[in-house]
Design a protein around this motif. Structure first.
Motif, short mmCIF file in Angstrom:
data_model
loop_
_atom_site.label_atom_id
_atom_site.label_comp_id
_atom_site.label_asym_id
_atom_site.label_seq_id
_atom_site.Cartn_x
_atom_site.Cartn_y
_atom_site.Cartn_z
N LEU A 24 0.82 -1.20 0.00
CA LEU A 24 0.00 0.00 0.00
C LEU A 24 0.85 1.26 0.00
O LEU A 24 1.84 1.35 0.72
CB LEU A 24 -0.92 0.01 1.23
N VAL A 28 -2.89 5.25 2.50
CA VAL A 28 -3.94 4.25 2.38
C VAL A 28 -3.92 3.42 3.66
O VAL A 28 -3.16 2.47 3.80
CB VAL A 28 -3.75 3.35 1.13
N HIS A 37 -8.21 3.27 -3.77
CA HIS A 37 -6.93 3.00 -4.43
C HIS A 37 -7.10 1.95 -5.53
O HIS A 37 -6.60 2.11 -6.64
CB HIS A 37 -5.91 2.55 -3.38
N ARG A 40 -9.15 3.22 -8.58
CA ARG A 40 -8.40 4.12 -9.46
C ARG A 40 -7.56 3.39 -10.49
O ARG A 40 -7.00 4.01 -11.39
CB ARG A 40 -7.55 5.09 -8.64
#
Length: 85
Positions: A24, A28, A37, A40
């Motif tokens: 990550l 996040v 995330h 996207r």
């Protein structure tokens, strides 16, 4: 921070994967941030995990709300709501 993410039922079908391990990025740290995330990434990810979609989540097999924190080594599962008859 590394986590394992699992996808169930129609999410698994839409995304073409049942699980993955993710490093990550900074910032996040919640289930909602992880979902954003992933969305996207675009394409089927955006369609399956868009904020407007009704998606449930669990951290380490406990049902959680979107603001639930995630930590290194956690297992996060995303799945569509269960419907019964």
């Amino acid at each position: 921070m590394k986590v394992k993410v699992l996808f169930f039922a129609s999410l698994r079908e839409q995304l073409g994967t049942a699980s993955e391990e993710i490093d990550l990025p900074a910032g996040v740290g919640t289930v909602a941030a992880l979902r954003g995330h992933l969305a996207r990434r675009g394409g089927p990810w955006e369609g399956a995990l868009a904020e407007k979609k009704n998606v449930r989540a669990a951290v380490n097999q406990d049902m959680v709300k979107p603001g639930a924190p995630i930590r290194d080594g956690d297992e996060i599962a995303f799945f569509p709501p269960v419907t019964g008859g």
